[in-house]
Motif scaffolding. Structure first.
Motif, PDB file in Angstrom:
ATOM      1  N   GLN A 102       3.346  22.004  11.830  1.00 50.75           N
ATOM      2  CA  GLN A 102       2.690  21.874  13.122  1.00 50.75           C
ATOM      3  C   GLN A 102       2.982  23.083  14.019  1.00 50.75           C
ATOM      4  OE1 GLN A 102       3.421  18.032  14.586  1.00 50.75           O
ATOM      5  NE2 GLN A 102       2.159  18.246  16.408  1.00 50.75           N
TER       6      GLN A 102
ATOM      7  N   GLU B  99      -1.207  19.183  11.269  1.00 51.31           N
ATOM      8  CA  GLU B  99      -1.707  19.609  12.581  1.00 51.31           C
ATOM      9  C   GLU B  99      -1.463  21.098  12.819  1.00 51.31           C
ATOM     10  OE1 GLU B  99      -1.177  17.061  15.882  1.00 51.31           O
ATOM     11  OE2 GLU B  99      -0.694  15.293  14.671  1.00 51.31           O
TER      12      GLU B  99
ATOM     13  N   SER C  58      -2.397  22.444  16.395  1.00 49.80           N
ATOM     14  CA  SER C  58      -2.145  21.717  17.638  1.00 49.80           C
ATOM     15  C   SER C  58      -1.362  22.539  18.651  1.00 49.80           C
ATOM     16  CB  SER C  58      -1.418  20.410  17.346  1.00 49.80           C
ATOM     17  OG  SER C  58      -0.135  20.688  16.870  1.00 49.80           O
TER      18      SER C  58
ATOM     19  N   THR D 266      -4.927  16.050  11.287  1.00 46.32           N
ATOM     20  CA  THR D 266      -5.410  16.560  12.562  1.00 46.32           C
ATOM     21  C   THR D 266      -5.567  15.427  13.556  1.00 46.32           C
ATOM     22  OG1 THR D 266      -7.221  17.662  13.694  1.00 46.32           O
ATOM     23  CG2 THR D 266      -7.780  16.470  11.682  1.00 46.32           C
TER      24      THR D 266
END
Ligand SMILES: Nc1ncnc2c1ncn2[C@@H]1O[C@H](COP(=O)(O)OP(=O)(O)O)[C@@H](O)[C@H]1O
Ligand SMILES: [Mg+2]
Lengths: 251, 301
Positions: free
Chosen positions: A92, A173, A176, A203
């Motif tokens: 992430q 992700e 993000s 996601t």
């Protein structure tokens, strides 16, 4: 359609907390599969079971099986270190090592005994080009990766993952923490990469799932509520809860 | 809606001012006492160098300030200190770093919860206990293996100093390794690195400056350690690198003279300050270097 990973009756526990419930899923080769669902529903946990990154968390338990190349990845025949070489991961938050760009990309190769300079040089150039970073960083290859912007760092992390020529790339992700332009670049990259790799992407953005994935799984409270072709999930969901989620009625 | 009455800020402001003044005074006291100590140290040292040349002090190989003919070459004391430091470092650095790596990377949470406080308690044991341990346990052990060893010897004291400084290395190195974000470890694991590789390639290099700083602090602590060497290393200033012989360190000398009845103002009395200043400069330099490493580390990520 050829399945590269087959998940059967998978349960996962953090202590007594059952975070994944009876998951059954086939992941198809050279496709992009998206996991969507509200936060805390087990997307990251499930992703980590696929390359055994949960092994580093204390007090967890896995039941069921995940078949990869005819073997259960949780059986004794499968060496987790070997598995992670074949199933790479992008996190992430970009997490380049505090080393040079070059050393970031070749780290995995070096750990597997690839040390020939010609090979490493070639891999660095190819992967940097593959993630569309080459032109931006070609004069800084021997500088610290920490000098790059967040978006560049994330593309470097993808380059680092594909330098290992994995079969599957897991992405949790990956956009993000990035701005819209960097996000767009990564999305384009994912579409490009699926020619050579199987990609699974978590996601929180349904638009992103709709834009880049071929298959989508909707998670809720540790269960897979619906798993189908992305177009079907978004145009004609079978489950009321999926519909509620993608129409923004909860989540 | 009801109007909310806020308390006036004036009273708070007055309190803030008083607290600030008190804290400033406390800060100044600590700064001035330090400066005062350094100043008196330097003053007596200057007096010493009026009678003995700096060159003799720094290059002479004989230290006999109390015996005729007197010699004021500090090298035997420096060599004694170095001997202790080297022996101690051979103990504290590998064991300290090893336990830090174990605690930070390998130990299950439960084990760490128990071991870490134990190590920290070890750091609080008074050095006289280690000195006693050196005399009654380490020395007899060494003499069992090498019967010709002196009762007072550098090896025994050095080992005890090393044991004493293990927690310094382990605790500071462990803190630094624990501060390495897990995301970096995961990044390496996801590329198929083994635990050993992750530790070696990612954790240690990322924490390196603090680890080096912990080594330097341990060395600086070993240089300044007094009680153990006074008890177990002997009091014979000797330019030797044989760890089985009796030696004297700078601190050992200072203790010996301070305890004896050297007349105030005599040359022998002033040697205390010259040796003390040298000691101070050595540990001060090491501490500055160690701070430099820590600061460098903060910039790393
Ligand atoms: N390391 C962990 N230890 C204990 N519980 C965890 C851990 N990571 C996640 N969980 C729990 O597992 C559930 C699923 O979390 P996660 O997989 O991170 O969800 P998502 O990625 O969909 O937001 C949550 O209830 C979370 O609290
Ligand atoms: Mg998550």
């Amino acid at each position: 359609m050829e399945a590269i990973l087959s998940v059967r009756n998978l349960n996962f526990y953090y202590g007594d907390n059952r975070a994944l419930k009876d998951i059954n899923m086939d992941i198809y080769k050279n496709n992009v599969t998206a996991f969507i669902g509200p936060s805390g529903c087990g997307k990251s946990t499930f992703l980590r079971t696929l390359n055994r990154m949960n092994d580093f968390i204390e007090n967890v338990k896995v039941e069921g099986s995940i078949i990869y190349e005819g073997k259960d990845i949780y059986s004794k025949e499968m060496e987790p270190v070997e598995l992670r070489r074949r199933i790479g991961m992008v996190f992430q938050k970009p997490n380049p090592f505090p080393k040079t760009i070059y050393e970031n990309i070749v780290y995995g190769l070096r750990k597997n005994g690839v040390n020939k300079k010609e090979i490493l040089d070639e891999v660095v150039e190819k992967t940097l080009k593959a993630v569309a970073l080459y032109d931006e960083v070609k004069d800084k290859i021997y500088k610290s990766a920490l000098e790059l912007s967040g978006g560049q760092q994330q593309r470097l992390c993808i380059a680092r993952a594909i330098a290992m020529q994995p079969d599957v790339v897991l992405m949790d992700e990956p956009t993000s923490a990035l701005d819209p332009i960097s996000t767009m670049k990564i999305e384009e990259l994912v579409l490009e990469l699926k020619k050579d790799y199987t990609i699974i992407i978590v996601t929180h953005s349904m638009q992103q799932a709709a834009r880049i994935s071929d298959y989508t799984a909707f998670f809720l409270n540790g269960e897979v509520i619906e798993y189908d072709e992305t177009s079907k999930i978004f145009s004609n969901p079978r489950d009321k809860r999926t519909e509620d989620y993608i129409t923004g009625r909860f989540g | 809606m009801r109007r909310i009455e806020f308390e006036g800020k004036e009273r708070m402001n007055r309190l803030e001012k008083i607290v600030k003044v008190i804290l400033t005074i406390l800060g100044l006291i600590s700064i001035f006492t330090t400066i005062g100590i350094i100043f008196s140290l330097f003053e007596e040292t200057l007096m010493f160098f009026k009678e003995v040349s700096i060159v003799e002090f720094l290059t002479g190989t004989k230290w006999t300030p109390l015996l005729e003919p007197t010699h004021f070459g500090v090298l035997p004391l420096v060599a004694g200190t170095m001997l202790i430091v080297v022996i101690a470092a051979f103990i504290s650095i590998p064991i300290g770093l090893g336990s830090a790596i174990y605690l930070s990377e390998y130990a299950p949470k439960k084990v760490r919860k128990i071991l870490k406080p134990v190590l920290e308690v070890l750091a609080g044991v008074p050095s006289i206990v280690y000195g006693y341990f050196a005399l009654t346990a380490i020395t007899p052990f060494i003499r069992n293996i090498f019967p010709e060893t002196s009762v007072y010897n550098a090896l025994s004291a050095g080992i005890a100093v090393g044991i004493m400084t293990i927690p310094l290395v382990s605790s500071m190195s462990e803190d630094a390794m624990m501060a390495v974000p897990d995301s970096l470890r995961n990044g390496a694991y996801a590329l198929g690195a083994t635990k050993l590789e992750v530790t070696k390639d990612v954790v240690i290099p990322t924490a390196m400056s603090s680890i080096v700083a912990s080594f330097i602090l341990a060395i600086s602590r070993a240089i300044g350690e007094t009680m153990i060497v006074a008890m177990a290393a002997g009091s014979t200033p000797k330019l030797t690198f044989n760890p089985l012989e009796s030696i004297q360190t700078m601190t050992g000398y200072i203790v010996q003279i301070s305890m004896g009845d050297v007349p105030y103002g005599s040359l022998a009395y002033k040697t205390l300050f010259a040796v003390g200043t040298l000691l101070f400069l050595m540990t001060f330099t090491l501490n500055v270097i160690s701070r430099y490493f820590v600061r460098k580390y903060r910039r790393a990520y």
